[in-house]
Design an enzyme around this catalytic site. Sequence first.
Site, short mmCIF file in Angstrom:
data_model
loop_
_atom_site.label_atom_id
_atom_site.label_comp_id
_atom_site.label_asym_id
_atom_site.label_seq_id
_atom_site.Cartn_x
_atom_site.Cartn_y
_atom_site.Cartn_z
N HIS B 215 -10.44 3.66 -2.09
CA HIS B 215 -9.49 2.69 -1.51
C HIS B 215 -8.47 2.28 -2.57
O HIS B 215 -7.26 2.29 -2.30
CB HIS B 215 -10.27 1.48 -0.99
CG HIS B 215 -9.41 0.37 -0.47
ND1 HIS B 215 -9.25 0.11 0.87
CD2 HIS B 215 -8.68 -0.58 -1.12
CE1 HIS B 215 -8.45 -0.93 1.03
NE2 HIS B 215 -8.09 -1.38 -0.17
N GLU B 216 -8.94 1.92 -3.75
CA GLU B 216 -8.02 1.42 -4.78
C GLU B 216 -7.11 2.52 -5.31
O GLU B 216 -5.91 2.32 -5.50
CB GLU B 216 -8.79 0.78 -5.93
CG GLU B 216 -9.68 -0.39 -5.52
CD GLU B 216 -8.96 -1.47 -4.73
OE1 GLU B 216 -7.72 -1.53 -4.78
OE2 GLU B 216 -9.64 -2.23 -4.03
N HIS B 219 -4.33 3.08 -3.01
CA HIS B 219 -3.22 2.12 -3.18
C HIS B 219 -2.24 2.67 -4.22
O HIS B 219 -1.01 2.53 -4.08
CB HIS B 219 -3.75 0.78 -3.66
CG HIS B 219 -4.21 -0.13 -2.56
ND1 HIS B 219 -3.49 -0.37 -1.41
CD2 HIS B 219 -5.35 -0.87 -2.43
CE1 HIS B 219 -4.15 -1.22 -0.63
NE2 HIS B 219 -5.29 -1.52 -1.23
N GLU B 240 -3.01 -1.49 3.36
CA GLU B 240 -4.46 -1.63 3.25
C GLU B 240 -5.19 -0.62 4.15
O GLU B 240 -6.19 -0.01 3.75
CB GLU B 240 -4.89 -3.05 3.62
CG GLU B 240 -4.46 -4.12 2.63
CD GLU B 240 -5.14 -3.97 1.28
OE1 GLU B 240 -6.20 -3.34 1.22
OE2 GLU B 240 -4.59 -4.47 0.28
N HIS B 322 -5.75 -7.90 4.81
CA HIS B 322 -7.06 -7.29 5.03
C HIS B 322 -7.59 -7.56 6.43
O HIS B 322 -8.64 -7.03 6.80
CB HIS B 322 -8.05 -7.79 3.97
CG HIS B 322 -7.67 -7.39 2.58
ND1 HIS B 322 -6.83 -8.14 1.81
CD2 HIS B 322 -7.98 -6.29 1.86
CE1 HIS B 322 -6.65 -7.53 0.65
NE2 HIS B 322 -7.33 -6.41 0.66
#
Lengths: 222, 586
Positions: B215-216, B219, B240, B322
């Site tokens: 996920h990070e 980004h 997100e 989120h």
Amino acid sequence: MKTILRSLSVPALLLLTACSGSQSGKDSPAVASAMTYTDPAPAATDWKLVKDPSSTGTRLVLNLVGPANGTKFRGIGITLQADPARVKFARFTDGAGKPLGYYKDAGVFRDTFLDTTDTTPVDMPPTLQAGGVNRDKLMVGIYQKGDDEIFYQARGIMGPSAKTCDRTVLQIALALDPALKATAGTVPLTILKARAMPEHVDGTQEGQIQNVSVKVGTLTLE
Amino acid sequence: MQATPRGLVATEFVIDGLTGQILKIWDGVQHADAPAVGTGASQYSGTVALNTLQQGDTGLFTLSDTSRATLPWPNPNGVEWPEWAGIGSRTVAYDLNNWMTSATTAYTSAVNTWGNGQPFAWSTDHPANLFEPVGQTAAVDAHFSLQCTWDYYDKVLGRPGGIDGLGSSMISIVHVDDGMGGALYNAGWNPSWFLMQYGDGSPMGALTTLDVAAHEMSHGVMSYTANLDGSGIESAGLNEANSDIHATMVKHYYWGAGGQGGVVPDTTTLAPGGHNTWQYLWSMGPQLARDGVTPMRWLYKPSKDGMSYDAWFDGVGIEDSHYSMGPANRAFFFLSRGASNDASQETHSAYLPGGMAGIGNDKAIRIWFHAMTTKVTDIEADYHAIRAAVVASASELFPGTGGADSPEMAAAKNAFAAINVGAPAGGTEPIQVSFPVDPANPLNYKKIIIWPAMVSRPLPKPVVANATDVSVTWSLGGLSYMAPEGGRFEEGEAYVAPYVHRGGAFPVKATSKADPRQFAVDLVYAAQMDTDSDFDTDACDLAALAHDYYWVWNRYPAANIWGNRMGCDDVSVLMFLQGFNNAFNQ
């Protein structure tokens, strides 16, 4: 039936009632077509609202002027109440007639040398100003933003200074709107609130934000 | 010169000529750093292989992978951290407080085995065991997860150069604290520093699971592709969602295909604990829960968390990103796996009651990634813009014939229709309720109206599109993230937000009478502007704000009896003036 005085008959009562209604219609006040204003007579320590020469018969421009004794301030705000059924608070316009705000800043509290974003501490003008109308109340205020001594000293300039206010600080306006069909007579103008920021803003009793006296003249519709 | 387990060594000595005592001994060969492969005992992925680097001068190994990243860490802020200056992604420990402002230390090992697979307990392990095996374990997971995600972008999506596409090294920092000396319950991609940060504050300790790391890192990739950012509000949630979507695909790729090949499978056999159900795979962070299965987010039914939304509405962007991400997560789930026509199922959508067939993970992620890398040109793109981009991407990758939609194009349209964005394939546009935008609004979300608390405000005028009956019903609330209570309606269609000392946001909701599924939410930011506490908002309240500007550097320490806005700043003034002018100067 025996009485000491003669009783009124029912038809007579109805007649009195009818006459009363008819009497009222005959005395309706005339619709006003012009407005006059008589300046107040304040003490040397008072603020005052005085008529500006630019006023006309249907538009009254009032100047808010500070005390004649030379007291210095860093800002003033007032709330003025007037009957919205008889007069309207009016906006000022630019040269092209475009509506502006409900007040005009006379510039007393502005230190023009500070009026650029690169010399003020942050991107806000050196005075905080607001003006608007809430039903029967006109609310206007102009206050110096204050100074950041270290910021200004680092640049070798002075921060904003308090000003004597024995001149026009700001202007407001009232208008006679034909659509209101206002009746002639006196229109009360009431200062509900007037609060000034003193020269020395230090939180002591002398340096606190102050209630001040604002004298208002007499507005008459004719 | 002799052969050793480390290779050739030219041993040199300084010997006392009188006594024969060896005064100094060293290896005279100038060794280069050498890539190596170590073994890590991870907390979340079992025993894993780790690409490492053996330092030529010391012989120690570091968690530096030079097989993937080929350019140095970009060092965007020009800091002097020598241990970050090399080539290859690195995992380092964070050993001082205050987030990003202090030094880090690279993990080293003499034997190239790392971690012990045990959770790092902040209360007992920090800082004493930061560099012990239990402290290394978070680095093992972060390093392994980064390798997996890098390879997924390379082998599946054809992006071999990592985050920036150029091969620049990135840093993973583990054991990041919360700035107050406690364990951080979060993880993040930091674009300003080109690195990822992981805290230890989850119920299971470090937030270094495969899906969180993917996920990070996604980004990061997003910041170098579509670059959806927060200023567009809806775009923040879409950013997100993009990360959750790729994280889900990374899990399928590693637990289904072992990280081999170029296809994302639809099923897995290698999920930790044998949790190979689609419900487990389509959720975020289940490994961080004590029970090992309850996630932080459900892509197939976002509202299961009690905060997120399953479908789009005008105003969803007001929410935290989120939570506003939920509809996009669900759209991608529908695109891949389809939607049920059974209203009792969690994969059913009231906006597409007949359901739809999915096209599978591999096609779905290719369409999505192609959209993000070639079709999205506005960093503030909203849900409808993303729908257009995804449909265009599907059309380009899987074109229809004879003017008809391909199955992939139809699936893209249906997936978004199922979250209330646009028309389904062959269908008509839904009724849409929305509020006008105020371009002069100083807030990011230009539909939030700043207004003095307790001052009556006219209700906004909603636009009802695609309907003959444009009437609406009004209600309070409509956002789960904001307090639904508060405020009141007055006669004349006015709304009053309640008194709040420091201001607050209060939503009102307009619902289409023709289709109660369609609504929009507007937000009043009720500003407490009565600075002199006379129960009225007027221009004299500016005095207290102006007065506060004189309170700098403690020059005037005495109390200001008039004001309750001590410490106001220019933002306070902007808020005051916006609220004042909205209410009294329109």
